[in-house]
Every structure is written in C-alpha cells, then in structure tokens.
Design a protein around this motif. Structure first.
Motif, PDB file in Angstrom:
ATOM      1  N   PRO A   1       0.790  -1.234   0.000  1.00 49.29           N
ATOM      2  CA  PRO A   1       0.000   0.000   0.000  1.00 49.29           C
ATOM      3  C   PRO A   1       0.822   1.285   0.000  1.00 49.29           C
ATOM      4  O   PRO A   1       0.321   2.340  -0.354  1.00 49.29           O
ATOM      5  N   SER A   2       2.098   1.222   0.434  1.00 50.45           N
ATOM      6  CA  SER A   2       2.842   2.489   0.485  1.00 50.45           C
ATOM      7  C   SER A   2       4.332   2.290   0.232  1.00 50.45           C
ATOM      8  O   SER A   2       4.906   1.256   0.568  1.00 50.45           O
ATOM      9  N   ILE A   3       4.928   3.310  -0.376  1.00 55.16           N
ATOM     10  CA  ILE A   3       6.362   3.314  -0.667  1.00 55.16           C
ATOM     11  C   ILE A   3       6.923   4.658  -0.209  1.00 55.16           C
ATOM     12  O   ILE A   3       6.344   5.707  -0.468  1.00 55.16           O
ATOM     13  N   GLU A   4       8.051   4.616   0.491  1.00 53.63           N
ATOM     14  CA  GLU A   4       8.702   5.858   0.903  1.00 53.63           C
ATOM     15  C   GLU A   4      10.196   5.734   0.669  1.00 53.63           C
ATOM     16  O   GLU A   4      10.749   4.634   0.737  1.00 53.63           O
ATOM     17  N   VAL A   5      10.856   6.861   0.408  1.00 56.28           N
ATOM     18  CA  VAL A   5      12.323   6.882   0.420  1.00 56.28           C
ATOM     19  C   VAL A   5      12.733   7.597   1.702  1.00 56.28           C
ATOM     20  O   VAL A   5      12.358   8.745   1.929  1.00 56.28           O
ATOM     21  N   VAL A   6      13.458   6.888   2.559  1.00 55.87           N
ATOM     22  CA  VAL A   6      13.855   7.447   3.861  1.00 55.87           C
ATOM     23  C   VAL A   6      15.318   7.122   4.120  1.00 55.87           C
ATOM     24  O   VAL A   6      15.919   6.287   3.440  1.00 55.87           O
ATOM     25  N   SER A   7      15.897   7.762   5.132  1.00 55.18           N
ATOM     26  CA  SER A   7      17.271   7.439   5.524  1.00 55.18           C
ATOM     27  C   SER A   7      17.280   6.090   6.241  1.00 55.18           C
ATOM     28  O   SER A   7      16.241   5.620   6.713  1.00 55.18           O
ATOM     29  N   GLN A   8      18.466   5.478   6.341  1.00 55.17           N
ATOM     30  CA  GLN A   8      18.562   4.199   7.056  1.00 55.17           C
ATOM     31  C   GLN A   8      18.117   4.362   8.505  1.00 55.17           C
ATOM     32  O   GLN A   8      17.435   3.497   9.061  1.00 55.17           O
TER      33      GLN A   8
ATOM     34  N   PHE B   1      19.324  -2.404   9.506  1.00 56.29           N
ATOM     35  CA  PHE B   1      19.592  -1.293   8.580  1.00 56.29           C
ATOM     36  C   PHE B   1      20.999  -0.728   8.750  1.00 56.29           C
ATOM     37  O   PHE B   1      21.314   0.325   8.208  1.00 56.29           O
ATOM     38  N   GLU B   2      21.811  -1.432   9.545  1.00 56.82           N
ATOM     39  CA  GLU B   2      23.222  -1.075   9.705  1.00 56.82           C
ATOM     40  C   GLU B   2      23.410   0.390  10.074  1.00 56.82           C
ATOM     41  O   GLU B   2      24.224   1.102   9.485  1.00 56.82           O
ATOM     42  N   VAL B   3      22.612   0.834  11.048  1.00 61.99           N
ATOM     43  CA  VAL B   3      22.718   2.224  11.510  1.00 61.99           C
ATOM     44  C   VAL B   3      23.907   2.312  12.458  1.00 61.99           C
ATOM     45  O   VAL B   3      23.951   1.625  13.477  1.00 61.99           O
ATOM     46  N   SER B   4      24.890   3.147  12.113  1.00 60.23           N
ATOM     47  CA  SER B   4      26.095   3.253  12.947  1.00 60.23           C
ATOM     48  C   SER B   4      25.874   4.262  14.065  1.00 60.23           C
ATOM     49  O   SER B   4      25.146   5.245  13.911  1.00 60.23           O
ATOM     50  N   GLU B   5      26.530   4.015  15.183  1.00 60.27           N
ATOM     51  CA  GLU B   5      26.346   4.894  16.352  1.00 60.27           C
ATOM     52  C   GLU B   5      26.954   6.272  16.126  1.00 60.27           C
ATOM     53  O   GLU B   5      26.557   7.236  16.750  1.00 60.27           O
ATOM     54  N   ASP B   6      27.944   6.353  15.238  1.00 64.89           N
ATOM     55  CA  ASP B   6      28.579   7.667  15.014  1.00 64.89           C
ATOM     56  C   ASP B   6      27.755   8.557  14.078  1.00 64.89           C
ATOM     57  O   ASP B   6      28.144   9.663  13.747  1.00 64.89           O
ATOM     58  N   GLY B   7      26.586   8.033  13.641  1.00 65.02           N
ATOM     59  CA  GLY B   7      25.687   8.857  12.812  1.00 65.02           C
ATOM     60  C   GLY B   7      26.139   9.009  11.376  1.00 65.02           C
ATOM     61  O   GLY B   7      25.626   9.822  10.627  1.00 65.02           O
TER      62      GLY B   7
ATOM     63  N   THR C   1      25.871   6.838   8.954  1.00 65.45           N
ATOM     64  CA  THR C   1      25.105   6.022   7.998  1.00 65.45           C
ATOM     65  C   THR C   1      24.470   6.945   6.965  1.00 65.45           C
ATOM     66  O   THR C   1      23.671   7.797   7.313  1.00 65.45           O
ATOM     67  N   ASP C   2      24.836   6.790   5.697  1.00 68.86           N
ATOM     68  CA  ASP C   2      24.314   7.757   4.724  1.00 68.86           C
ATOM     69  C   ASP C   2      23.550   7.118   3.577  1.00 68.86           C
ATOM     70  O   ASP C   2      23.184   7.772   2.620  1.00 68.86           O
ATOM     71  N   GLY C   3      23.331   5.800   3.661  1.00 68.95           N
ATOM     72  CA  GLY C   3      22.540   5.172   2.603  1.00 68.95           C
ATOM     73  C   GLY C   3      21.069   5.548   2.750  1.00 68.95           C
ATOM     74  O   GLY C   3      20.626   6.015   3.798  1.00 68.95           O
ATOM     75  N   LEU C   4      20.319   5.338   1.689  1.00 72.25           N
ATOM     76  CA  LEU C   4      18.883   5.609   1.731  1.00 72.25           C
ATOM     77  C   LEU C   4      18.122   4.311   1.511  1.00 72.25           C
ATOM     78  O   LEU C   4      18.649   3.351   0.970  1.00 72.25           O
ATOM     79  N   VAL C   5      16.894   4.298   1.967  1.00 77.19           N
ATOM     80  CA  VAL C   5      16.101   3.076   1.931  1.00 77.19           C
ATOM     81  C   VAL C   5      14.799   3.325   1.190  1.00 77.19           C
ATOM     82  O   VAL C   5      14.070   4.273   1.472  1.00 77.19           O
ATOM     83  N   LEU C   6      14.541   2.467   0.213  1.00 76.22           N
ATOM     84  CA  LEU C   6      13.237   2.418  -0.437  1.00 76.22           C
ATOM     85  C   LEU C   6      12.419   1.492   0.461  1.00 76.22           C
ATOM     86  O   LEU C   6      12.687   0.298   0.535  1.00 76.22           O
ATOM     87  N   PHE C   7      11.458   2.059   1.182  1.00 78.97           N
ATOM     88  CA  PHE C   7      10.791   1.344   2.274  1.00 78.97           C
ATOM     89  C   PHE C   7       9.358   1.020   1.880  1.00 78.97           C
ATOM     90  O   PHE C   7       8.575   1.915   1.585  1.00 78.97           O
TER      91      PHE C   7
END
Length: 213
Positions: free
Chosen positions: A44-51, A154-160, A162-168
């Motif tokens: 039902p929905s598609i979004e592009v968001v940060s990891q 989503f491999e979110v790093s603690e140092d912030g 993470t710069d990939g984007l996610v088609l969610f």
C-alpha cells in the motif's frame, strides 16, 4: 534530509508502486503454487527514507525482535534487499508455508529454510519485475536469514555516519487466513537511487507514449 535530486515525484512514486505491486502479485502466485493455498500480498505504500529513519519506522511499529531475509542485488542500480518480519510473524509464516501440521519444535527447526525460500520468492519476484519493466537486468546473491533490531538490520552506525537511503515498502501479507505483516526494504546509495529515478522517468515516457497512440 533526502536530496532533491532523488525525491520521487508523485507520478514516479505511482509508477514504482504499480511495478512493485505487479512483482508481489507474481510472488503471491509463486507462493500459492508452493504451499497450495491462497496467498494475498499487497504494497500500500512506498517511501524513500534514511537508514536511520527506516530503523525508527520499524521500531515504532514492532516491539519484538525482527527476522529478515537479505539478498544483495547489482546492475544499473545496486543495493541490498531485505524482507522483514516481526519474529512472532515469522513463525506464523512458517506454519502457513508448511501447512500448519508440524509440532512447535519442527516449526523452529524448519524456520530458517522456510524463511529463506519465502524471502527468495518474494524478493526475486519484486526485483526481477522491476528490472524487466525498466528494461534492465539485475544479478542477485543467494538469500541469507538475519535476526536483530531495526538498527542492526539497517546497519545504523552509532557515530551517525550512515548515509545510505532506503526504499521502504510496507506489505500486507495473508496466507491461509493468517494475517502476517511485513516490510520490504531496499538499501541503496545516492547514485543507485538517482539511476532508478531516471529509469522510472523512461518507463513513464514509454507508457504515456503507448497510451497516446
């Protein structure tokens, strides 16, 4: 902040939703043959968001640990595809796929294999349909089953950094009258998303051109 260059316009989002829906309906058809029962899938929905945002979206919706099937893909656009379920749903899915006749222990023993196979069918159908309708080809790795939190998947790093984007994509999933919700996520870098946007533009032009004849 999502760069303006890869934000999907309404028409592009509609086209992508349509393409992915065709992919998941093909996946539903394959699963139906596999398990001999009705399978309903819809996106039902598609979004592009940060990891980071993708991890947060899942954490807000799901309080249990998550199970994911991961496949990497490469071609004109590359990335990592994940089919994600809350852990409780994943066992329901295995019960549905195996006919609901196994003991609790057997379900646990078969979980890895059944999830990998289901993920393979769904992710392959989605990506192969996208590639086919965009007139390109993609190569995919074999499926791998992972467990963890939204942040680890989503491999979110603690140092912030993470710069990939996610088609969610949120998916509704019903098998043997069991309601099983899940998510499809495709982690891509900026060049890949920019290429996907370009290919969607070509696809829309083709469709509009054909309709205009």
């Amino acid at each position: 902040m999502i760069p303006e260059s890869i934000v999907l316009a309404e028409l592009e989002r509609d086209a992508l939703t349509e393409i992915v829906n065709i992919g998941v309906s093909r996946a539903a058809s394959s699963l139906r043959k596999m398990i001999g029962d009705q399978v309903f899938l819809s996106v039902p929905s598609i979004e592009v968001v940060s990891q980071k945002r993708a991890a947060r979206l899942i954490s807000e919706r799901e309080v249990t640990d998550l199970v994911a099937v991961r496949q990497d893909f490469s071609g004109p656009f590359s990335g990592r595809a994940l089919l994600i379920f809350p852990e409780t749903n994943s066992l329901e899915l295995v019960r549905a796929v195996t006919g609901g006749e196994l003991s609790a222990q057997d379900v646990l023993d078969m979980e890895q294999e059944a999830l990998a196979e289901t993920g393979n069918v769904i992710l392959n159908s989605c990506l192969a349909t996208m590639a086919n309708m965009l007139r390109r080809s993609l190569t995919m790795t074999i499926p791998e089953v992972l467990r963890g939190t939204g942040a680890s998947l989503f491999e979110v790093s603690e140092d912030g950094k993470t710069d990939g984007l996610v088609l969610f994509l949120y998916i509704d999933f019903a098998v043997r009258s069991r309601d099983i919700r899940g998510y499809i996520a495709m982690i891509m870098d900026l060049p890949s998303l920019a290429m996907l946007k370009e290919l969607l533009g070509e696809f829309i032009e083709r469709v509009v051109g054909e309709d205009g004849i």
